[in-house]
Design a protein around this motif. Structure first.
Motif, PDB file in Angstrom:
ATOM      1  N   UNK A  41       0.797  -1.218   0.000  1.00 51.37           N
ATOM      2  CA  UNK A  41       0.000   0.000   0.000  1.00 51.37           C
ATOM      3  C   UNK A  41       0.833   1.273   0.000  1.00 51.37           C
ATOM      4  N   UNK A  42       1.887   1.315   0.817  1.00 50.92           N
ATOM      5  CA  UNK A  42       2.689   2.531   0.870  1.00 50.92           C
ATOM      6  C   UNK A  42       3.410   2.775  -0.435  1.00 50.92           C
ATOM      7  N   UNK A  43       3.995   1.714  -1.014  1.00 46.90           N
ATOM      8  CA  UNK A  43       4.719   1.865  -2.269  1.00 46.90           C
ATOM      9  C   UNK A  43       3.794   2.292  -3.381  1.00 46.90           C
ATOM     10  N   UNK A  44       2.610   1.674  -3.409  1.00 45.28           N
ATOM     11  CA  UNK A  44       1.662   2.004  -4.468  1.00 45.28           C
ATOM     12  C   UNK A  44       1.144   3.419  -4.303  1.00 45.28           C
ATOM     13  N   UNK A  45       0.789   3.769  -3.056  1.00 44.21           N
ATOM     14  CA  UNK A  45       0.205   5.073  -2.830  1.00 44.21           C
ATOM     15  C   UNK A  45       1.192   6.200  -3.048  1.00 44.21           C
ATOM     16  N   UNK A  46       2.491   5.870  -3.036  1.00 44.23           N
ATOM     17  CA  UNK A  46       3.483   6.908  -3.290  1.00 44.23           C
ATOM     18  C   UNK A  46       3.329   7.474  -4.689  1.00 44.23           C
ATOM     19  N   UNK A  47       2.685   6.715  -5.565  1.00 47.92           N
ATOM     20  CA  UNK A  47       2.488   7.176  -6.927  1.00 47.92           C
ATOM     21  C   UNK A  47       1.251   8.055  -7.061  1.00 47.92           C
ATOM     22  N   UNK A  48       0.473   8.169  -6.021  1.00 43.70           N
ATOM     23  CA  UNK A  48      -0.763   8.936  -6.074  1.00 43.70           C
ATOM     24  C   UNK A  48      -0.451  10.410  -5.823  1.00 43.70           C
ATOM     25  N   UNK A  49      -0.852  11.299  -6.718  1.00 45.92           N
ATOM     26  CA  UNK A  49      -0.547  12.728  -6.526  1.00 45.92           C
ATOM     27  C   UNK A  49      -1.265  13.293  -5.314  1.00 45.92           C
ATOM     28  N   UNK A  50      -0.589  14.157  -4.596  1.00 45.24           N
ATOM     29  CA  UNK A  50      -1.164  14.748  -3.392  1.00 45.24           C
ATOM     30  C   UNK A  50      -1.174  16.280  -3.447  1.00 45.24           C
ATOM     31  N   UNK A  51      -0.933  16.849  -4.625  1.00 47.41           N
ATOM     32  CA  UNK A  51      -0.953  18.300  -4.773  1.00 47.41           C
ATOM     33  C   UNK A  51      -2.303  18.862  -4.331  1.00 47.41           C
ATOM     34  N   UNK A  52      -2.263  19.910  -3.527  1.00 44.54           N
ATOM     35  CA  UNK A  52      -3.496  20.548  -3.050  1.00 44.54           C
ATOM     36  C   UNK A  52      -4.024  21.502  -4.119  1.00 44.54           C
ATOM     37  N   UNK A  53      -5.167  21.174  -4.684  1.00 42.60           N
ATOM     38  CA  UNK A  53      -5.775  22.036  -5.711  1.00 42.60           C
ATOM     39  C   UNK A  53      -7.153  22.535  -5.268  1.00 42.60           C
ATOM     40  N   UNK A  54      -7.484  22.314  -4.005  1.00 46.04           N
ATOM     41  CA  UNK A  54      -8.840  22.612  -3.539  1.00 46.04           C
ATOM     42  C   UNK A  54      -8.901  23.678  -2.443  1.00 46.04           C
ATOM     43  N   UNK A  55      -7.891  23.735  -1.573  1.00 48.15           N
ATOM     44  CA  UNK A  55      -8.008  24.589  -0.388  1.00 48.15           C
ATOM     45  C   UNK A  55      -8.209  26.064  -0.718  1.00 48.15           C
ATOM     46  N   UNK A  56      -7.769  26.501  -1.883  1.00 47.21           N
ATOM     47  CA  UNK A  56      -7.912  27.902  -2.249  1.00 47.21           C
ATOM     48  C   UNK A  56      -9.262  28.275  -2.820  1.00 47.21           C
ATOM     49  N   UNK A  57     -10.150  27.303  -2.982  1.00 47.03           N
ATOM     50  CA  UNK A  57     -11.475  27.580  -3.550  1.00 47.03           C
ATOM     51  C   UNK A  57     -12.301  28.397  -2.572  1.00 47.03           C
ATOM     52  N   UNK A  58     -12.969  29.407  -3.086  1.00 50.07           N
ATOM     53  CA  UNK A  58     -13.786  30.284  -2.249  1.00 50.07           C
ATOM     54  C   UNK A  58     -15.277  30.102  -2.546  1.00 50.07           C
ATOM     55  N   UNK A  59     -16.094  30.438  -1.564  1.00 56.57           N
ATOM     56  CA  UNK A  59     -17.547  30.336  -1.736  1.00 56.57           C
ATOM     57  C   UNK A  59     -18.025  31.319  -2.804  1.00 56.57           C
ATOM     58  N   UNK A  60     -18.968  30.874  -3.606  1.00 56.67           N
ATOM     59  CA  UNK A  60     -19.602  31.721  -4.619  1.00 56.67           C
ATOM     60  C   UNK A  60     -21.031  31.995  -4.147  1.00 56.67           C
ATOM     61  N   UNK A  61     -21.312  33.215  -3.701  1.00 57.83           N
ATOM     62  CA  UNK A  61     -22.644  33.520  -3.161  1.00 57.83           C
ATOM     63  C   UNK A  61     -23.771  33.243  -4.146  1.00 57.83           C
ATOM     64  N   UNK A  62     -23.523  33.478  -5.455  1.00 54.26           N
ATOM     65  CA  UNK A  62     -24.573  33.253  -6.450  1.00 54.26           C
ATOM     66  C   UNK A  62     -24.927  31.778  -6.546  1.00 54.26           C
ATOM     67  N   UNK A  63     -23.909  30.919  -6.520  1.00 56.28           N
ATOM     68  CA  UNK A  63     -24.163  29.480  -6.571  1.00 56.28           C
ATOM     69  C   UNK A  63     -24.811  29.007  -5.275  1.00 56.28           C
ATOM     70  N   UNK A  64     -24.302  29.486  -4.143  1.00 52.11           N
ATOM     71  CA  UNK A  64     -24.845  29.075  -2.845  1.00 52.11           C
ATOM     72  C   UNK A  64     -26.304  29.491  -2.690  1.00 52.11           C
ATOM     73  N   UNK A  65     -26.691  30.600  -3.318  1.00 51.83           N
ATOM     74  CA  UNK A  65     -28.074  31.086  -3.210  1.00 51.83           C
ATOM     75  C   UNK A  65     -29.068  30.148  -3.877  1.00 51.83           C
ATOM     76  N   UNK A  66     -28.564  29.239  -4.738  1.00 50.40           N
ATOM     77  CA  UNK A  66     -29.437  28.283  -5.420  1.00 50.40           C
ATOM     78  C   UNK A  66     -29.786  27.084  -4.538  1.00 50.40           C
ATOM     79  N   UNK A  67     -29.127  26.967  -3.408  1.00 52.97           N
ATOM     80  CA  UNK A  67     -29.416  25.867  -2.490  1.00 52.97           C
ATOM     81  C   UNK A  67     -30.769  26.081  -1.817  1.00 52.97           C
ATOM     82  N   UNK A  68     -31.477  25.017  -1.479  1.00 49.13           N
ATOM     83  CA  UNK A  68     -32.706  25.145  -0.690  1.00 49.13           C
ATOM     84  C   UNK A  68     -32.409  25.834   0.635  1.00 49.13           C
TER      85      UNK A  68
END
Length: 317
Positions: A41-68
């Motif tokens: 598992x460790x050897x295999x998972x070492x090949x899995x990318x772990x770059x953070x591409x999500x933490x910088x995402x910000x809330x979009x009020x227009x999209x959130x307003x579409x929620x119930x």
């Protein structure tokens, strides 16, 4: 459909087994890979990318307003995630942390909508009926959008993937242009998937052509599916295009044969969900701010990009 859902520990073990299997050369392909004895598992998972591409995402009020209103007030959604093989979803070496394209897209959409996603790992075949029962609000698992599924479920698309084939390198198979090419062979695939449906619905074609039918072996455990191919108990695997391409890149003992059919892939919901417009807006927001492309690049799935998110589009024919 009723399904007994494996425990979280069993699912983690299976997912790690899958990842480990991707590092081991298939049987009958000219011997073991140089690092086969060390592959785990460790050897295999070492090949899995772990770059953070999500933490910088910000809330979009227009999209959130579409929620119930009740969802906005609650601030949470129950998410069921199927964990199997990368690039979709898998575990990192700690056996707890999830990683994959589906994980990144769900987390990014949650951030756009200002929601906390309460994620529970569930088996692929258990998620769709559990959505209908109301146990979960949304599900991920590389769910292909088909006309049959659209009768009872709603989808919000975020990538285009589909059906393909892979075999061991020593296989005489070069391409599966028609399912009659599989006559007389054993085909391994995932239980409860579009692949199983396609194979079962077309099994008669071999008999119609006067040939021996192919044998379909289904697996809820993706680790067992890959091991069946490696050990020669299956001749070919039918699975996702992206998953097969990833597997072939991870070991020299497999060969991607070809794409068979393209399908849109989406977040899955109970039919008639009021959540779909908000999720659609969130995916399109991710496309606009560049996060969408960064997620695909991270997982090597850029060819799966869609032009725009849609709600329950007709099945690609």
């Amino acid at each position: 459909m009723t399904t007994t859902r494996p425990s979280a520990t069993a699912l983690r073990t299976a997912a790690l087994l899958v990842t480990a299997a991707l590092t081991v050369t298939a049987c009958g392909a000219g011997g073991a890979a140089p690092d086969a004895r060390d592959a785990g598992p460790a050897a295999a998972s070492a090949r899995i990318p772990t770059t953070d591409v999500v933490s910088g995402v910000r809330e979009d009020p227009a999209a959130a307003a579409l929620l119930p209103a009740d969802v906005r007030a609650r601030g949470t959604l129950a998410l069921a995630s199927s964990v199997g093989t990368p690039p979709g979803a898998t575990y990192l070496p700690d056996g707890r942390t999830l990683a994959g394209q589906d994980i990144d897209f769900a987390d990014a959409v949650g951030k756009v909508l200002g929601l906390k996603l309460t994620r529970e790992v569930a088996s692929f075949e258990a998620i769709l009926p559990a959505l209908d029962s109301g146990k979960y609000d949304v599900g991920t698992g590389n769910f292909g959008v088909t006309d049959e599924r659209r009768k009872t479920l709603d989808f919000v698309t975020y990538v285009n993937d589909g059906q393909g084939f892979a075999a061991r390198r020593d296989s005489p198979l070069k391409k599966v242009a028609t399912l009659t090419r599989l006559c007389g062979l054993t085909v391994a695939t995932g239980a409860g998937t579009t692949f199983e449906t396609t194979l079962e619905e077309n099994k008669h074609r071999c008999a119609d052509a006067g040939e021996q039918p192919y044998d379909v072996k289904t697996y809820a455990d993706q680790g067992a599916l890959w091991i069946s191919l490696q050990q020669g108990r299956s001749d070919v695997v039918m699975s996702t295009i992206n998953g097969l391409r990833y597997a072939v890149q991870q070991q020299p003992g497999l060969r991607f044969l070809n794409e068979f059919k393209r399908l849109d892939v989406g977040f899955a919901f109970k039919k008639g969900t009021p959540l779909a417009p908000a999720f659609q807006a969130a995916v399109n927001r991710l496309k606009k701010d560049g996060t969408y492309d960064r997620i695909l690049k991270k997982w090597g799935t850029t060819p799966s990009a869609i032009a725009t998110s849609r709600i329950s589009p007709p099945e690609i024919r």
